[in-house]
Design a protein around this motif. Structure first.
Motif, PDB file in Angstrom:
ATOM      1  N   ARG A  36      39.617 -14.577   4.569  1.00  0.00           N
ATOM      2  CA  ARG A  36      39.530 -15.105   3.205  1.00  0.00           C
ATOM      3  C   ARG A  36      38.538 -16.256   3.131  1.00  0.00           C
ATOM      4  O   ARG A  36      37.747 -16.353   2.186  1.00  0.00           O
ATOM      5  N   ARG A  72      35.040 -16.453   1.054  1.00  0.00           N
ATOM      6  CA  ARG A  72      34.753 -17.543   0.117  1.00  0.00           C
ATOM      7  C   ARG A  72      33.449 -18.252   0.492  1.00  0.00           C
ATOM      8  O   ARG A  72      32.647 -18.611  -0.375  1.00  0.00           O
ATOM      9  N   ASP A  97      46.293 -23.050   4.889  1.00  0.00           N
ATOM     10  CA  ASP A  97      46.342 -21.701   4.330  1.00  0.00           C
ATOM     11  C   ASP A  97      47.217 -20.784   5.174  1.00  0.00           C
ATOM     12  O   ASP A  97      47.842 -19.858   4.644  1.00  0.00           O
ATOM     13  N   ARG A 148      50.681 -21.413   4.011  1.00  0.00           N
ATOM     14  CA  ARG A 148      50.856 -20.778   2.710  1.00  0.00           C
ATOM     15  C   ARG A 148      50.993 -19.262   2.859  1.00  0.00           C
ATOM     16  O   ARG A 148      51.849 -18.642   2.232  1.00  0.00           O
ATOM     17  N   GLN A 149      50.173 -18.669   3.724  1.00  0.00           N
ATOM     18  CA  GLN A 149      50.206 -17.221   3.915  1.00  0.00           C
ATOM     19  C   GLN A 149      51.549 -16.779   4.491  1.00  0.00           C
ATOM     20  O   GLN A 149      52.087 -15.737   4.108  1.00  0.00           O
ATOM     21  N   ASP A 175      46.400 -20.496  -4.327  1.00  0.00           N
ATOM     22  CA  ASP A 175      45.271 -20.572  -3.395  1.00  0.00           C
ATOM     23  C   ASP A 175      44.613 -21.940  -3.323  1.00  0.00           C
ATOM     24  O   ASP A 175      44.037 -22.302  -2.302  1.00  0.00           O
ATOM     25  N   PRO A 192      39.168 -22.408  -6.065  1.00  0.00           N
ATOM     26  CA  PRO A 192      38.469 -21.259  -5.493  1.00  0.00           C
ATOM     27  C   PRO A 192      37.004 -21.524  -5.193  1.00  0.00           C
ATOM     28  O   PRO A 192      36.401 -20.793  -4.405  1.00  0.00           O
ATOM     29  N   GLU A 242      52.133 -26.310   0.000  1.00  0.00           N
ATOM     30  CA  GLU A 242      52.553 -25.063   0.633  1.00  0.00           C
ATOM     31  C   GLU A 242      53.793 -25.227   1.513  1.00  0.00           C
ATOM     32  O   GLU A 242      54.488 -24.249   1.789  1.00  0.00           O
ATOM     33  N   GLN A 293      45.648 -15.650  -9.230  1.00  0.00           N
ATOM     34  CA  GLN A 293      46.353 -15.524  -7.962  1.00  0.00           C
ATOM     35  C   GLN A 293      46.739 -14.076  -7.681  1.00  0.00           C
ATOM     36  O   GLN A 293      47.074 -13.318  -8.590  1.00  0.00           O
TER      37      GLN A 293
END
Length: 579
Positions: free
Chosen positions: A14, A18, A109, A112-113, A137, A140, A162, A367
């Motif tokens: 990801r 980005r 992240d 969070r994932q 997220d 962005p 998160e 999202q």
């Protein structure tokens, strides 16, 4: 362990996507289309291959498939940055700091994932809004959007959104003789239980003292050592941790009340570097915030268009700021030292929906769940409306009120996905909610704001900028930072082409213009439909200025001009790109 390894690959992929997309968008790198949806980036030493389509924003929407480096699948976001170092043009000092930010971003992240795994879009929408916000997220556009320089892993697991762990503020009593500044009407009693209010009554009821909430991390790392002289002298008194529990919002320093969700939010100074700057609280916007939000709220109820569309304001109730006395004597001291101890009381988004309504920040619409299903697809399904009917209402109730503020009042504010709320009735967009705009709100040069009814006290105090600058508060803040990421989700998952998305928005803007002929000169002044627009870039700024201290916050820079998807001339180009 295997599941963790899969999550680690996911967050790296990801971040790689980005990095490729945003650096290409900002004109820093130039991937070339090889054939079909295959793109290639030659970094000089290595070749990256990935699948993407070019959107109306001259932006590469990268498909969720492996990214190849020299023909082999790879999931190493930091190696990608190192391979692109020549194009990024960072000094080694800046690059080393940036790698630290990227590693912090990956760590956040990953957490969070792990929390997002196995939750469907439908399940996520059924969470309390504050719990859902913890799983979003982040910005962005910003590569290191969880950089948080100053935090370690314990801090990540204790204080990050998160982590989803409630925070209890530390409370101080500050004597007025300390140089404390009070704005509006701070309401510490809202944050305390009845017994605590009774216990702290001598401080609450005294005209000489003010209660000041402090983030526990800030207390440990900055307030105790930097305000030690005041604490020792007794004109700053530690009252301990107490009161309601709070969950951090995406902005980290703003907290939602868990125990009483409709009670006010707290925004607390947090001296960590995140996304673009240190997250302290400057006193200057606080001085204007209560009066500004009261005026905007009153205007929203009396202006015929804003009243009809329901524009709502999360008002700033009050704030406090206590300067560090020695730093105040240094005119050019780094700005973070001027913002270490401050607090703001703000109405909560949870207090705005009526019965049968839902309130989420705009970022929820951008999202996806762990499987890649957009939450907006589930919202539209639940609404029972077609995509076009739902989008028409979204534009009419969110984008057009922001445009009206600009054209009718000469007001520009940066309404990105985290400080823009949307109230839905039966999952259909009902009205927009504005918050936390006071530090970014500017007025257009000239006499328009005064003639439009903005009070003289505000017209004299707020920054004044040329029309082109204010136009980008709307264009870059809302369209580029929000709609640019919403429209491809609707094309990929609901089959609604992006060219139709922007044609529809163009039509709604023109309909608004036809209904307000008295603003014709303003439409020319704030030309949202011009063929090309300036491309405002955030990542370039970090690459250029590095991580040294400065007396003021950093400002964005410009990249190559951007073909405006709202201009009819570009609709044909969209169709070619889409094919």
């Amino acid at each position: 362990m295997m599941e963790n390894a899969n999550h680690w690959q996911t967050v790296n992929h990801r971040l790689m996507a980005r990095t490729l997309a945003e650096c290409a968008y900002e004109g820093i790198i130039s991937p070339r289309r090889v054939y079909g949806d295959q793109y290639e980036l030659d970094t000089g030493q290595h070749r990256y291959r990935f699948r993407a389509r070019r959107t109306p924003w001259d932006f590469l929407w990268i498909r969720p498939h492996p990214i190849l480096r020299d023909g082999y699948p790879v999931s190493d976001a930091i190696q990608l940055v190192l391979d692109c170092r020549e194009a990024l043009a960072m000094s080694d000092i800046t690059l080393g700091n940036f790698i630290e930010e990227l590693n912090n971003t990956l760590a956040g992240d990953l957490l969070r994932q792990q929390n997002l795994a196995n939750q469907t879009a439908s399940q996520l929408l059924d969470l309390p809004p504050a719990r859902l916000e913890a799983l979003l997220d982040g910005h962005p556009k910003v590569l290191a959007n969880r950089g948080r320089l100053g935090w370690g892993m314990d801090d990540l697991h204790r204080y990050s959104p998160e982590a989803g762990q409630p925070v209890v503020p530390r409370w101080l009593a500050a004597h007025r003789a300390t140089g404390l500044r009070v704005f509006g009407q701070p309401t510490p009693e809202q944050c305390l239980t009845a017994s605590e209010r009774q216990e702290l009554a001598p401080w609450l009821d005294s005209g000489d003292w003010q209660l000041v909430p402090v983030h526990p991390w800030q207390w440990q790392h900055h307030i105790q050592p930097q305000y030690a002289a005041m604490l020792q002298a007794g004109n700053l008194v530690d009252l301990g941790s107490r009161g309601s529990r709070y969950l951090p919002q995406q902005s980290i320093r703003t907290l939602s009340n868990v125990d009483e969700p409709t009670a006010c939010d707290l925004k607390l100074s947090l001296t960590i570097l995140n996304t673009s700057c240190y997250r302290g609280i400057p006193p200057e916007p606080m001085a204007l915030a209560p009066a500004l939000s009261r005026w905007l709220s009153a205007t929203a109820s009396t202006d015929p268009f804003l009243s009809a569309t329901g524009l709502t304001v999360q008002q700033e109730l009050g704030g406090v700021h206590l300067p560090q006395p020695h730093q105040q004597q240094v005119d050019g001291t780094p700005y973070r030292y001027r913002e270490m101890l401050g607090a703001v009381w703000r109405e909560s988004l949870a207090s705005k929906p009526a019965a049968g309504e839902q309130g989420w920040i705009f970022a929820v619409l951008m999202q996806t769940d762990a499987a890649g299903t957009p939450l907006v697809a589930e919202i539209i399904r639940r609404s029972g409306w077609s995509v076009e009917d739902w989008l028409t209402r979204l534009f009419d109730r969110v984008t057009l009120p922001l445009y009206h503020l600009l054209c009718c009042y000469g007001i520009g504010l940066v309404a990105h996905g985290q400080n823009l709320g949307v109230i839905f009735r039966h999952f259909r967009p009902e009205r927009v909610v504005l918050k936390d705009f006071h530090g970014d709100l500017r007025l257009v040069e000239g006499d328009l704001p005064g003639r439009a009814g903005v009070p003289e006290s505000l017209t004299l105090a707020l920054p004044r900028l040329p029309p082109a600058h204010l136009l980008h508060d709307l264009y870059t803040g809302h369209l580029v930072t929000g709609l640019r990421f919403l429209s491809p989700l609707l094309e990929d998952h609901l089959g609604y082409p992006e060219r139709d998305f922007y044609r529809l928005l163009h039509d709604r803007l023109q309909q608004y213009q036809r209904e307000h002929p008295q603003l014709a000169t303003r439409f020319a002044q704030f030309d949202l439909l011009s063929p090309a627009m300036a491309r405002v870039c955030l990542n370039r700024v970090r690459f250029r200025i590095g991580y040294g201290d400065d007396a003021s916050r950093p400002t964005p820079t410009l990249g190559p001009d951007l073909p405006n998807p709202l201009h009819p001339r570009n609709h044909h180009t969209m169709e070619i790109c889409h094919e």
